[in-house]
Motif scaffolding. Sequence first.
Motif: not given
Length: 507
Positions: A16, A94, A100, A158-159
């Motif tokens: 992310d 992603a 991304d 978020d990743a």
Amino acid sequence: MTPTLRYLPGGLAFVDIETTGGPAQRESITEIGIVQVDEGGVREWSTLVRPEARIPDYIQRLTGIDDAMVADAPRFADIADEVFDRLDGRLFIAHNARFDHGHLRAAFRRAGLDIRPQVLCTVKLSRRLFADHRRHSLDHLIERQGLVVADRHRALGDAHLLWQFWQKIHERFPPGRIEAAVRELIGHPSLPPHLDPEQIAELPDTPGVYLFYGERSAESAPPGAADAPAAGAAGTAMDPLDTGRARARTSTSGSERSAAPRDLPLYIGKSTRLRSRVLSHFAADHSSDRELSLSQQVRRIEWIETAGEIGALLKEAELVKRLQPTHNRQLRRNRELCAWRLATDMVGDWRLELVQAADLDFGRRDDLYGFFRTRREATNRLRALARDHALCPPLLGLEKPPQGARCFDFQLKRCRGACHGGESPQAHALRLIEALHALKVEHWAWPGPIGLREGEAIHIVDGWRWLGTATDERMLAELLDSGRPAFDLDIYKILVKAAKRLPVVRL
């Protein structure tokens, strides 16, 4: 063994990024977060990145990343080798991966590196595995899957949510189901995340017009649009697209289906090979701001097949003006269209007057020169002609006549003296006509409407106005009875060229 890694031996990289909101073609990345997963375990890595521009206030509020935080952070070029090593050979995963991946690949190129990982978008994967759900944003995945949020809208946080989602789907579905979905998705890496692949599969590689639609917010949906009747208009006997209610048809005489009233027209284009042209938009999203923006917004594609290139050009011109898609910059309506008319006054001297398209039958006149979108453009063009051909500005109406004196341009040796008798009015008029020759409006040479045959279709034209396209006698009769539309400059330019290429049918 980590789920499904037996068929992904290089491992996984859940990625992310955060940005300033700027385009991929500029240094706009502010943070990168990567969760690496392989047989050796799980490793997390993140870094702030110093962009080339300040971070807008609304982005600061969303991510919590401000200018002070990135002031001493490395530029992407300084960490490019490390990021490359963390991604190289891994499946790049992603959410809305085109964003991304597009930003990172552009950043790598600026740093002199070229990375080409296989890319998996979790939006597409969620759509494939949870087809009964309409929404697949990360917030919707968090709610449906019960993901644990640690640091929302920060890159590593978020990743990590994507890594959780990966584990959740392996708890719910058999490995073979997920493997099949992943293999199919990474085999089609260039389609936008919200676009149904079936629409691409149905696209013909024939001439026509294509329309990209996004989603209009509920607040901006036109009132009563869902109940609006389909209105006929110049184009076909029953127009396939009317404002606010797009209709698609997969062949000239095929069935049509109504678009949702909340559809937002994004872009309208034309091509002699529809499928190839549409795919070309999505193949280049990382190198063009517009293509990247389109791929992020497009939700649905419609198309209209035409008999050939001319039909596609005409339909595109009509639809762009009628639907006003947000990404089209040309072919907009212009209500100030005007031209210079060469006429004689009471004593027989030639004079120019500026006339509006609404006041004259432009297509049938033989005394018009140049089409201009504004009065200012027309005046500037006439001034340029006067300068290039040593014409007298007062006699052209560009300046007030001098009182018994030579005009200013004569003093500058840019006028041959027609203003004070140094050149006869007849000689000046002949030079004016010669100067205007290149701007002469094409005269309509037929007594009434004609047809321009393209394949099995006939484009009906009257006075350089396009009435529509007919494929049978009924449509032809309806179009001839429908009346002429307003004069349109873009349609005029298409038809003038088409009349020299296509067979003319007398009607």
